[in-house]
Design a protein around this motif. Structure first.
Motif, PDB file in Angstrom:
ATOM      1  N   ARG A  98       0.834  -1.202   0.000  1.00  0.00           N
ATOM      2  CA  ARG A  98       0.000   0.000   0.000  1.00  0.00           C
ATOM      3  C   ARG A  98       0.867   1.249   0.000  1.00  0.00           C
ATOM      4  O   ARG A  98       0.640   2.186  -0.753  1.00  0.00           O
ATOM      5  CB  ARG A  98      -0.909   0.033   1.232  1.00  0.00           C
ATOM      6  CG  ARG A  98      -2.116  -0.829   1.093  1.00  0.00           C
ATOM      7  CD  ARG A  98      -3.122  -0.578   2.211  1.00  0.00           C
ATOM      8  NE  ARG A  98      -4.018  -1.709   2.278  1.00  0.00           N
ATOM      9  CZ  ARG A  98      -3.880  -2.730   3.131  1.00  0.00           C
ATOM     10  NH1 ARG A  98      -2.923  -2.738   4.040  1.00  0.00           N
ATOM     11  NH2 ARG A  98      -4.711  -3.735   3.083  1.00  0.00           N
ATOM     12  N   SER A  99       1.868   1.251   0.847  1.00  0.00           N
ATOM     13  CA  SER A  99       2.651   2.490   0.862  1.00  0.00           C
ATOM     14  C   SER A  99       3.500   2.629  -0.381  1.00  0.00           C
ATOM     15  O   SER A  99       3.712   3.750  -0.849  1.00  0.00           O
ATOM     16  CB  SER A  99       3.471   2.647   2.137  1.00  0.00           C
ATOM     17  OG  SER A  99       3.867   1.439   2.634  1.00  0.00           O
ATOM     18  N   SER A 102       1.314   4.273  -2.746  1.00  0.00           N
ATOM     19  CA  SER A 102       1.114   5.716  -2.614  1.00  0.00           C
ATOM     20  C   SER A 102       2.347   6.511  -2.978  1.00  0.00           C
ATOM     21  O   SER A 102       2.240   7.683  -3.333  1.00  0.00           O
ATOM     22  CB  SER A 102       0.554   6.098  -1.240  1.00  0.00           C
ATOM     23  OG  SER A 102       1.082   5.334  -0.233  1.00  0.00           O
ATOM     24  N   VAL A 105       1.548   7.077  -6.537  1.00  0.00           N
ATOM     25  CA  VAL A 105       0.456   8.029  -6.706  1.00  0.00           C
ATOM     26  C   VAL A 105       0.940   9.451  -6.469  1.00  0.00           C
ATOM     27  O   VAL A 105       0.585  10.368  -7.205  1.00  0.00           O
ATOM     28  CB  VAL A 105      -0.714   7.692  -5.751  1.00  0.00           C
ATOM     29  CG1 VAL A 105      -1.695   8.840  -5.694  1.00  0.00           C
ATOM     30  CG2 VAL A 105      -1.399   6.422  -6.197  1.00  0.00           C
ATOM     31  N   SER A 106       1.770   9.623  -5.472  1.00  0.00           N
ATOM     32  CA  SER A 106       2.142  11.004  -5.185  1.00  0.00           C
ATOM     33  C   SER A 106       3.008  11.588  -6.284  1.00  0.00           C
ATOM     34  O   SER A 106       3.060  12.802  -6.444  1.00  0.00           O
ATOM     35  CB  SER A 106       2.797  11.134  -3.807  1.00  0.00           C
ATOM     36  OG  SER A 106       3.743  10.132  -3.614  1.00  0.00           O
ATOM     37  N   ARG A 116      -6.634   7.013  -7.961  1.00  0.00           N
ATOM     38  CA  ARG A 116      -6.051   5.753  -7.530  1.00  0.00           C
ATOM     39  C   ARG A 116      -7.083   4.667  -7.786  1.00  0.00           C
ATOM     40  O   ARG A 116      -8.100   4.583  -7.093  1.00  0.00           O
ATOM     41  CB  ARG A 116      -5.736   5.822  -6.029  1.00  0.00           C
ATOM     42  CG  ARG A 116      -4.960   4.640  -5.502  1.00  0.00           C
ATOM     43  CD  ARG A 116      -5.082   4.510  -3.993  1.00  0.00           C
ATOM     44  NE  ARG A 116      -5.895   3.351  -3.695  1.00  0.00           N
ATOM     45  CZ  ARG A 116      -5.524   2.365  -2.887  1.00  0.00           C
ATOM     46  NH1 ARG A 116      -4.369   2.432  -2.272  1.00  0.00           N
ATOM     47  NH2 ARG A 116      -6.307   1.346  -2.689  1.00  0.00           N
ATOM     48  N   LEU A 309      -7.122  10.298  -4.497  1.00  0.00           N
ATOM     49  CA  LEU A 309      -5.820   9.664  -4.321  1.00  0.00           C
ATOM     50  C   LEU A 309      -5.812   8.665  -3.184  1.00  0.00           C
ATOM     51  O   LEU A 309      -4.855   7.913  -3.025  1.00  0.00           O
ATOM     52  CB  LEU A 309      -4.768  10.745  -4.038  1.00  0.00           C
ATOM     53  CG  LEU A 309      -4.775  11.931  -5.005  1.00  0.00           C
ATOM     54  CD1 LEU A 309      -3.660  12.909  -4.657  1.00  0.00           C
ATOM     55  CD2 LEU A 309      -4.640  11.451  -6.438  1.00  0.00           C
ATOM     56  N   LEU A 310      -6.841   8.687  -2.434  1.00  0.00           N
ATOM     57  CA  LEU A 310      -6.873   7.831  -1.246  1.00  0.00           C
ATOM     58  C   LEU A 310      -8.047   6.858  -1.327  1.00  0.00           C
ATOM     59  O   LEU A 310      -9.062   7.160  -1.946  1.00  0.00           O
ATOM     60  CB  LEU A 310      -7.030   8.696   0.014  1.00  0.00           C
ATOM     61  CG  LEU A 310      -5.908   9.695   0.264  1.00  0.00           C
ATOM     62  CD1 LEU A 310      -6.254  10.647   1.395  1.00  0.00           C
ATOM     63  CD2 LEU A 310      -4.607   8.960   0.551  1.00  0.00           C
ATOM     64  N   ASP A 350      -4.490   6.736   8.744  1.00  0.00           N
ATOM     65  CA  ASP A 350      -5.258   7.589   7.851  1.00  0.00           C
ATOM     66  C   ASP A 350      -5.574   8.920   8.540  1.00  0.00           C
ATOM     67  O   ASP A 350      -5.455   9.988   7.952  1.00  0.00           O
ATOM     68  CB  ASP A 350      -6.550   6.866   7.439  1.00  0.00           C
ATOM     69  CG  ASP A 350      -7.130   7.409   6.151  1.00  0.00           C
ATOM     70  OD1 ASP A 350      -6.604   8.419   5.639  1.00  0.00           O
ATOM     71  OD2 ASP A 350      -8.123   6.851   5.659  1.00  0.00           O
ATOM     72  N   ASN A 354      -3.764  11.784   6.832  1.00  0.00           N
ATOM     73  CA  ASN A 354      -4.691  12.405   5.881  1.00  0.00           C
ATOM     74  C   ASN A 354      -5.815  13.162   6.539  1.00  0.00           C
ATOM     75  O   ASN A 354      -6.665  13.709   5.850  1.00  0.00           O
ATOM     76  CB  ASN A 354      -5.284  11.330   4.963  1.00  0.00           C
ATOM     77  CG  ASN A 354      -4.204  10.466   4.348  1.00  0.00           C
ATOM     78  OD1 ASN A 354      -3.210  10.983   3.857  1.00  0.00           O
ATOM     79  ND2 ASN A 354      -4.383   9.165   4.407  1.00  0.00           N
ATOM     80  N   VAL A 588      -2.962  13.315  -1.354  1.00  0.00           N
ATOM     81  CA  VAL A 588      -2.402  12.005  -1.096  1.00  0.00           C
ATOM     82  C   VAL A 588      -1.536  12.113   0.139  1.00  0.00           C
ATOM     83  O   VAL A 588      -0.953  13.145   0.415  1.00  0.00           O
ATOM     84  CB  VAL A 588      -1.557  11.520  -2.279  1.00  0.00           C
ATOM     85  CG1 VAL A 588      -0.229  12.226  -2.332  1.00  0.00           C
ATOM     86  CG2 VAL A 588      -1.350  10.026  -2.176  1.00  0.00           C
ATOM     87  N   SER A 589      -1.530  11.073   0.846  1.00  0.00           N
ATOM     88  CA  SER A 589      -0.635  11.049   1.964  1.00  0.00           C
ATOM     89  C   SER A 589       0.735  10.703   1.439  1.00  0.00           C
ATOM     90  O   SER A 589       0.942   9.673   0.824  1.00  0.00           O
ATOM     91  CB  SER A 589      -1.091   9.983   2.929  1.00  0.00           C
ATOM     92  OG  SER A 589       0.019   9.482   3.606  1.00  0.00           O
TER      93      SER A 589
END
Length: 677
Positions: A98-99, A102, A105-106, A116, A309-310, A350, A354, A588-589
């Motif tokens: 998952r990370s 991201s 994504v970022s 996403r 994004l999340l 989260d 976020n 996004v985080s």
DNA sequence: ACGGGTATGACC
DNA sequence: TGGTCATAC
């Protein structure tokens, strides 16, 4: 099911980016010695070497396929490297993936609207970027075109013999007499090539991409040339592409609908669909699906790229196949506890990263009853307001389970219908959190309100005896075995047969949700006492740290050694500012840079400084939930603000009252009484 | 009753 | 609504 959306009139430039065998890449980045070797990721499972969930292209080359067992893979490819998915709390833990997702994504989110789509897939709407490029620096004006862009596959491009492939691509991209759509795609090619290079450079992950005028075609294209390549679908190539495309290859048609199309209408390719009128398709599949089908046959799909994004929900689940099926309440409770812990950890992250809170907790299970003919009756899902706190989630999940079990076994229970007691087996459990909303930050009056509350009396100090925290009345009554079961070792499967509650109660309570707990006041709601933030210890260690700035070393002194929500607020009160403009509804985080695991706790990496500065200003506060009585006490503006936060598009209290006793609901996310002034 | 664990979206 | 179903990776 699909629903038809009209295509917008103006040509868009949409990209679909798909990471190549993503989990494998993540593991190879962690263990670079595996690079280039046939590799697969297996999910921990004693049985036949585990199930493959990702396979490298080298391994695919020697015949290894997804959904082989580890042993089969070894047989097909003896040199294959099998890497296990991390396990935490006795279950697969996908956090590293998952990370890693991201991280990607970022990067991709920088150049346009970004969605996403899954852990390893992203849609981009590059229309604006492409239009700007076309206006300011069209490809034809460039003296050189990116090498990566020149490797693109352009569908329908006729490539003359002996011609240099890259030259033809360059010509296509730079063609002066191209129509506007093609020119925009040409810009898209360059932008996406650039982005993919950036992703590779910054994450070490390779990806493939499709570039087209809508999501459907972009998605189709991204899969056509893998790994590490990109494919373009010019408008002129659409019909030919679709005409011979097997119907099941289309997204959404891989399942029953696709099968029905084949067997009921004799449709094998998307092209075959063209023969059917819209009304004909609607007759078979309903108005929406019919129109949708009619459109996709023509390459029409107006679905927009959602600026998101999340994820919209978080879930944690596990299956217990065959002999491993759970047969006792205590065992179910044990696993629900594990799943709830994981869920809670993710909710904490989260919230922390976020500033989002989830408001609904849902329990899903699958089960069968051995004795019955109808042994495959669906185990019902149940949900209730989500209360932040590990033990709260655990309790609520267990209560939901018991409510669902009663329903599953039937209102008349499985009373000895003869002298056989009916037994249940649980073959799957999952808990999930949904209805996640952003907490607006900075100028929020909610935040100011909480900041002004210098101290809040602790509830946990006053104690919430375990007994009281129990269960829905019906739930506790119905489970006479519960107490003894609890004493049993969780690992051990003790058969507990289900007995029905007495009928009066079972009817009354059958759809009830766990009641408000006695100790639920502002502190239990707001204190993060139960809300340990993930630290760098334990199972989190191999996750790229998600810690942001100076957050970990704040006070734990108050409230019995646990940080309270107030402490958290104080940390961010220094820089109150309004949330930066973000696309649509979320930012996004940004996980911190990978590597550097050891010293990640107290300092943000310099690399991310700019980002983190921005994030600090976005930081708000956390509110898990607020008890109704407390909510009533809040200043009017805050009530109003919170209402609009949770019900963005609805007038307060607009919902029809369920006739029920509203006070049983413990979260304002689920209960909005008339405003009090 | 193994493709596991997640996730999204439509429908009623 | 909440809950079910379908679909996908």
């Amino acid at each position: 099911m699909p629903v038809a959306r009209p295509e917008t009139s103006d040509a868009r430039v949409i990209a679909h980016v798909d990471m190549d065998c993503f989990y494998v890449q993540v593991e190879q980045r962690k263990q670079p010695e595996l690079r280039g070797l046939p590799t697969a990721v297996v999910q921990y499972n004693e049985w036949q070497g585990g199930a493959l969930i990702a396979v490298s292209y080298e391994a695919r080359g020697c015949g290894v396929k997804r959904s082989m067992r580890g042993e089969e893979a070894k047989a097909a490819c003896p040199e294959i490297q099998l890497v296990q998915v991390p396990v935490a709390r006795g279950k697969a833990d996908l956090n590293t993936y998952r990370s890693a997702g991201s991280e990607v994504v970022s990067i991709l989110a920088q150049s346009g609207k970004c969605e996403r789509a899954s852990i390893d897939e992203v849609y981009l709407d590059l229309t604006d970027a492409a239009e700007s490029m076309l206006a300011d620096a069209p490809p034809e004006s460039l003296e050189s075109i990116d090498e990566e862009a020149l490797k693109s596959h352009i569908l329908g491009m006729t490539r003359e013999d002996g011609d240099d492939f890259k030259e033809s691509v360059r010509d296509w991209i730079c063609r002066k007499d191209a129509d506007r759509r093609d020119k925009l795609l040409g810009c898209g090619i360059i932008i996406v090539a650039e982005l993919r290079k950036q992703v590779l450079k910054e994450t070490e992950f390779s990806c493939s991409a499709g570039i087209a005028h809508n999501k459907m075609l972009a998605k189709l294209a991204s899969g056509m040339n893998k790994p590490a390549q990109q494919t373009v679908v010019p408008y002129a190539a659409v019909q030919e592409l679709l005409s011979s495309l097997p119907i099941k290859k289309m997204k959404q048609l891989g399942g029953k609908l696709g099968t029905s199309l084949q067997t009921d209408l004799g449709i094998d390719t998307v092209g075959d669909l063209l023969q059917f009128s819209e009304t004909k398709l609607q007759e078979h599949y309903g108005v929406n699906t019919g129109t949708w089908l009619w459109n996709i046959a023509r390459g029409i799909s107006g679905e927009e790229v959602q600026g998101r994004l999340l994820p919209k929900s978080h879930g944690s689940g596990k299956t217990f196949p065959g002999p491993r099926a759970l047969r006792s309440l205590s065992n179910v409770q044990h696993w629900l506890n594990q799943l709830s812990e994981e869920l809670y950890e993710r909710l904490s992250s989260d919230l922390e990263q976020n500033k989002r809170i989830a408001s609904t907790l849902t329990l899903h299970a699958s089960a069968f009853r051995s004795k019955d003919s109808d042994s495959h009756k669906k185990f019902p899902s149940k949900s209730c307001p989500l209360r932040y706190g590990v033990t709260k989630i655990q309790e609520d999940a267990f209560n939901l389970f018991q409510a669902a079990l009663r329903e599953y076994m039937g209102p008349f229970g499985t009373k000895p219908q003869g002298n056989k007691k009916e037994t249940w087996r649980i073959t799957g459990l999952s808990v999930s959190a949904s209805k996640i909303v952003d907490i607006p930050s900075g100028t929020s009056s909610i935040m100011r309100y909480f900041q002004s509350q210098s101290t809040i009396p602790s509830c946990s100090a006053s104690g919430c005896p375990q007994e009281h925290v129990a269960v829905t009345p019906s739930a506790s009554e119905s489970c006479s075995e519960q107490k003894s079961a609890e004493a049993a070792m969780p690992e051990e499967d003790i058969t507990v047969t289900y007995t029905s509650p007495d009928l009066d109660n079972s009817y009354r309570d059958s759809d009830m949700v766990p009641e408000k707990f006695p100790c639920q006041d502002v502190v239990s709601c707001l204190s993060t006492g139960a809300m340990e933030f993930p630290t760098q210890s334990g199972s989190n260690r191999d996750t790229p740290t998600k810690t942001i700035g100076r957050k970990t070393n704040n006070s734990k002194e108050k409230n019995g050694g646990m940080p309270s929500i107030v402490d958290i607020f104080k940390n961010y009160s220094a820089t109150p500012q309004s949330k930066q403009e973000t696309q649509e509804d979320s930012t996004v985080s940004l996980t911190s840079k990978r590597g550097n695991l050891s010293s990640s706790t107290s300092h943000s990496s310099e690399v991310n400084q700019e980002v983190e500065d921005r994030r600090d200003t976005e930081w708000g506060y956390k509110v898990g939930e607020i008890d109704q009585s407390v909510f009533d006490e809040l200043p009017y503006e805050i009530q109003r603000e919170y209402r609009s936060l949770l019900r963005p598009n609805k007038r307060p209290n607009a919902g029809k009252s369920k006739g029920g006793d509203g006070s049983a609901s413990s979260s304002i996310a689920h209960y909005f009484p008339p405003l009090k002034r």
